[in-house]
Design an enzyme around this catalytic site. Structure first.
Site, PDB file in Angstrom:
ATOM      1  N   SER A 132       0.831  -1.208   0.000  1.00  0.00           N
ATOM      2  CA  SER A 132       0.000   0.000   0.000  1.00  0.00           C
ATOM      3  C   SER A 132       0.861   1.253   0.000  1.00  0.00           C
ATOM      4  O   SER A 132       1.958   1.268   0.560  1.00  0.00           O
ATOM      5  CB  SER A 132      -0.908   0.023   1.228  1.00  0.00           C
ATOM      6  OG  SER A 132      -1.653   1.225   1.220  1.00  0.00           O
ATOM      7  N   LYS A 186      -4.402  -6.953   3.186  1.00  0.00           N
ATOM      8  CA  LYS A 186      -4.425  -5.794   2.272  1.00  0.00           C
ATOM      9  C   LYS A 186      -5.858  -5.500   1.821  1.00  0.00           C
ATOM     10  O   LYS A 186      -6.264  -4.338   1.697  1.00  0.00           O
ATOM     11  CB  LYS A 186      -3.517  -6.043   1.060  1.00  0.00           C
ATOM     12  CG  LYS A 186      -3.583  -4.934   0.003  1.00  0.00           C
ATOM     13  CD  LYS A 186      -3.090  -3.618   0.564  1.00  0.00           C
ATOM     14  CE  LYS A 186      -3.148  -2.379  -0.272  1.00  0.00           C
ATOM     15  NZ  LYS A 186      -3.737  -2.245  -1.518  1.00  0.00           N
ATOM     16  N   HIS A 189      -7.495  -3.715   4.560  1.00  0.00           N
ATOM     17  CA  HIS A 189      -6.932  -2.354   4.545  1.00  0.00           C
ATOM     18  C   HIS A 189      -7.720  -1.490   3.556  1.00  0.00           C
ATOM     19  O   HIS A 189      -8.117  -0.365   3.852  1.00  0.00           O
ATOM     20  CB  HIS A 189      -5.452  -2.413   4.161  1.00  0.00           C
ATOM     21  CG  HIS A 189      -4.850  -1.097   3.757  1.00  0.00           C
ATOM     22  ND1 HIS A 189      -5.099  -0.515   2.527  1.00  0.00           N
ATOM     23  CD2 HIS A 189      -4.045  -0.237   4.409  1.00  0.00           C
ATOM     24  CE1 HIS A 189      -4.471   0.642   2.450  1.00  0.00           C
ATOM     25  NE2 HIS A 189      -3.810   0.841   3.577  1.00  0.00           N
ATOM     26  N   ASN A 190      -7.947  -2.025   2.383  1.00  0.00           N
ATOM     27  CA  ASN A 190      -8.671  -1.255   1.367  1.00  0.00           C
ATOM     28  C   ASN A 190     -10.120  -1.015   1.764  1.00  0.00           C
ATOM     29  O   ASN A 190     -10.677   0.051   1.487  1.00  0.00           O
ATOM     30  CB  ASN A 190      -8.602  -1.958   0.010  1.00  0.00           C
ATOM     31  CG  ASN A 190      -7.268  -1.722  -0.675  1.00  0.00           C
ATOM     32  OD1 ASN A 190      -6.255  -1.509  -0.008  1.00  0.00           O
ATOM     33  ND2 ASN A 190      -7.247  -1.761  -1.984  1.00  0.00           N
ATOM     34  N   GLU A 193     -10.038   1.730   4.008  1.00  0.00           N
ATOM     35  CA  GLU A 193      -9.757   2.918   3.172  1.00  0.00           C
ATOM     36  C   GLU A 193     -11.079   3.461   2.572  1.00  0.00           C
ATOM     37  O   GLU A 193     -11.320   4.677   2.571  1.00  0.00           O
ATOM     38  CB  GLU A 193      -8.784   2.494   2.073  1.00  0.00           C
ATOM     39  CG  GLU A 193      -8.434   3.522   1.024  1.00  0.00           C
ATOM     40  CD  GLU A 193      -7.533   2.920  -0.075  1.00  0.00           C
ATOM     41  OE1 GLU A 193      -6.476   2.352   0.258  1.00  0.00           O
ATOM     42  OE2 GLU A 193      -7.898   3.002  -1.255  1.00  0.00           O
ATOM     43  N   LYS A 264     -12.082  -0.309  -7.996  1.00  0.00           N
ATOM     44  CA  LYS A 264     -11.501  -1.429  -8.743  1.00  0.00           C
ATOM     45  C   LYS A 264     -11.933  -2.757  -8.159  1.00  0.00           C
ATOM     46  O   LYS A 264     -11.709  -3.784  -8.767  1.00  0.00           O
ATOM     47  CB  LYS A 264      -9.984  -1.316  -8.738  1.00  0.00           C
ATOM     48  CG  LYS A 264      -9.508  -0.098  -9.486  1.00  0.00           C
ATOM     49  CD  LYS A 264      -8.066  -0.209  -9.912  1.00  0.00           C
ATOM     50  CE  LYS A 264      -7.564   1.121 -10.407  1.00  0.00           C
ATOM     51  NZ  LYS A 264      -7.386   2.079  -9.270  1.00  0.00           N
TER      52      LYS A 264
HETATM   53  C1  6PG Z   1      -3.218   1.379  -1.653  1.00  0.00           C
HETATM   54  C2  6PG Z   1      -4.550   1.486  -2.367  1.00  0.00           C
HETATM   55  C3  6PG Z   1      -4.507   0.896  -3.725  1.00  0.00           C
HETATM   56  C4  6PG Z   1      -5.831   0.870  -4.454  1.00  0.00           C
HETATM   57  C5  6PG Z   1      -6.394   2.191  -4.789  1.00  0.00           C
HETATM   58  C6  6PG Z   1      -7.613   2.159  -5.706  1.00  0.00           C
HETATM   59  O1  6PG Z   1      -3.256   0.841  -0.553  1.00  0.00           O
HETATM   60  O2  6PG Z   1      -2.197   1.853  -2.155  1.00  0.00           O
HETATM   61  O3  6PG Z   1      -5.497   0.789  -1.634  1.00  0.00           O
HETATM   62  O4  6PG Z   1      -4.064  -0.422  -3.576  1.00  0.00           O
HETATM   63  O5  6PG Z   1      -5.656   0.210  -5.645  1.00  0.00           O
HETATM   64  O6  6PG Z   1      -6.688   2.914  -3.660  1.00  0.00           O
HETATM   65  O7  6PG Z   1      -8.692   1.481  -5.184  1.00  0.00           O
HETATM   66  P1  6PG Z   1     -10.161   1.714  -5.743  1.00  0.00           P
HETATM   67  O8  6PG Z   1     -10.052   1.975  -7.208  1.00  0.00           O
HETATM   68  O9  6PG Z   1     -10.914   0.454  -5.480  1.00  0.00           O
HETATM   69  O10 6PG Z   1     -10.699   2.907  -5.028  1.00  0.00           O
END
Ligand code: 6PG
Length: 480
Positions: A132, A186, A189-190, A193, A264
């Site tokens: 990340s 991970k 984590h997302n 996020e 994504k």
């Molecule tokens: C990271 C992010 C990364 C992720 C983007 C886009 O930890 O560096 O999580 O891995 O790909 O944030 O995610 P989305 O397109 O799903 O918002």
């Protein structure tokens, strides 16, 4: 090539993330073999950054593998899904037992489990690794979450710990656990996020509706918040994004961006996995659905026409008190999101037998990653003190922050509902908190209904055993 001149690690796939990881490795003194399907990319990396360290450029996959010292460690940095499988298959024919394949992309942990098992058959280590920090992190120090065997970490650990972000002299990298543990962590984590960003967005929306202020003025509020308990990367960049003006029109940048959030898929994976494990990650789910809702332009248009008058203003009498209420609501909801995320990791760890250290996970999220935040230190402390903590919400620091925030949190959610400002993540987090602390939940009635229409049985509060009421008969109770 003499063994000591060989590369210590290789990177295949040199799009921005792979390229920056390779540069980070080289800058930290590691000899790095680099490869890309299209040679031009490899050539340009060497032409532009060859002086940053020792790169060994290889045109074919066979030359790339031959350039690596044993046991070979290859980082695969290609698109998730079929492209990753294709590269792994090719590598498997060239590598030897004991060699290590590292997938640093955002793979689904179930794919990682499958790949790990398949490569193990060939005596190869497959290490699904969460990375990340985006492009900048990959270059200057990401947070790294490797799964896979403990044996593979003996080779990878010293390398990854050196290139990772460092906080108080501690690297933001540790062995998470076997199999798909790294990619699972991970993924969560997302998910966090997503929740974090949705909560920030709701806070911004409330402030804008309540204060009638321009984004640049609101940027100052986020900058101020970033000096306190909320200090985090996402709050910091919120200040930057809100202060930014569009060069073409001079308007606030946030006003010229289409209001449809994309994804994504990692947030969706998190919610799907939580459903399977039965873990109520409500804040993360609301955040994921809020993105989906924003994308349904046709429905939104139809509803706007059918129910005009959206975008009402909040009535704010005391501006400072209102801003403080929003801040506390944001902090409390954010604590809920992290508490749910850590519950999810803990459930995954139990289900798949990964033995993940929750405090250790918080430690490696303190720097480098997107959700890096001041209060991760508090999460680490909470789990260090009580590894079997039932929920982060009851750890003293968080319990205090939530208790102090409750009145403001309620005012904000109530006012937003009254004025028609959507705050799904704030509201759902508050409902989660209230449900957890409720003396009695109406789940008892659900049990009664299930028993009534389907004889699904229930348990009593006063006696052990499983019971059923003869609803269609004399309504007496029988032991099931
Ligand atoms: C990271 C992010 C990364 C992720 C983007 C886009 O930890 O560096 O999580 O891995 O790909 O944030 O995610 P989305 O397109 O799903 O918002």
């Amino acid at each position: 090539m003499a063994e000591q001149a060989k590369a210590q690690i290789g990177v295949t796939g040199l799009a921005v993330m792979g390229r920056n990881l390779a540069r980070n490795l080289a800058r930290n003194g590691f000899r790095v073999a680099v490869h890309n399907r299209n040679w031009e990319r490899t050539r340009s990396l060497i032409a532009e950054h060859g002086d940053e360290g020792t790169f060994v450029a290889a045109e074919s996959m066979a030359d790339f593998v031959a350039a690596l010292e044993r046991p070979r460690a290859v980082i695969v940095m290609v698109k998730a899904g079929a492209p990753t499988d294709a590269v792994i298959d090719e590598l498997a024919t060239l590598l030897e037992p004991g060699d290590i394949v590292v997938d640093c992309g955002n793979a689904h942990f179930a794919d990682t489990q499958r790949r790990e098992a398949a490569l193990r058959e060939h005596g190869l280590h497959f290490v699904g690794t969460g990375v990340s920090g985006g492009e900048e992190g990959a270059l200057h120090g990401p947070s790294i979450m490797p799964g896979g065997s403990a044996e593979s970490y003996q080779k990878l650990g010293p390398i990854f710990e050196k290139i990772a972000a460092q906080v108080d002299g501690v690297p933001c990298c540790r062995h998470i656990g076997p199999g798909g543990a790294g990619h699972f962590v991970k993924m969560v984590h997302n998910g966090i996020e997503y929740a974090d960003m949705q909560l920030i967005a709701e806070a911004y929306d409330l402030l804008r509706a309540g204060l009638g202020a321009e984004p640049a003025e609101l940027a100052e509020i986020f900058r101020e918040w970033n000096r306190g308990e909320l200090e985090s990367f996402l709050i910091e960049i919120t200040g930057d994004v809100l202060a930014h003006a569009d060069a073409a029109t001079g308007r606030p940048f946030v006003d010229v961006v289409r209001d449809q959030a994309e994804q994504k898929g990692t947030g969706r994976w998190t919610v799907q996995s939580a459903l399977d494990l039965g873990i109520p990650i409500t804040g993360i789910a609301e955040a994921t659905f809020a993105r989906s809702l924003s994308g349904h332009a046709d429905q939104r248009e139809a509803a706007r026409r059918a129910f005009p008058g959206g975008g009402a203003q909040l009535k704010v009498e005391d501006r400072d008190a209102f801003v403080e209420d929003v801040r506390r609501a944001l902090l409390a909801s954010k604590i809920v999101a992290y508490a749910q995320g850590f519950d999810h990791i803990s459930a995954g760890s139990r289900e798949y037998d990964w033995n993940i250290d929750l405090g250790g996970t918080a430690t490696i999220w303190r720097g480098g990653c997107i959700i890096r935040a001041r209060f991760l230190d508090r999460i680490r402390e909470a789990y260090d003190e009580q590894p079997d903590l039932p929920t982060l919400l009851v750890a003293p620091y968080f319990a205090e922050a939530v208790s102090a925030g409750v009145p403001g949190w309620r005012r904000i959610v109530a006012e937003a509902a009254r004025a028609g400002v959507p705050v799904p993540a704030f509201a759902s987090s508050l409902a989660y908190f209230d449900a957890l602390r409720a003396e009695r939940l109406p789940a008892a009635l659900i049990q009664g209904l299930r028993d009534n229409f389907g004889a699904h049985t229930y348990h009593r509060v006063d006696r052990a055993g499983t019971f059923h009421t003869l609803w269609a008969g004399d309504r007496s109770e029988v032991e099931a």
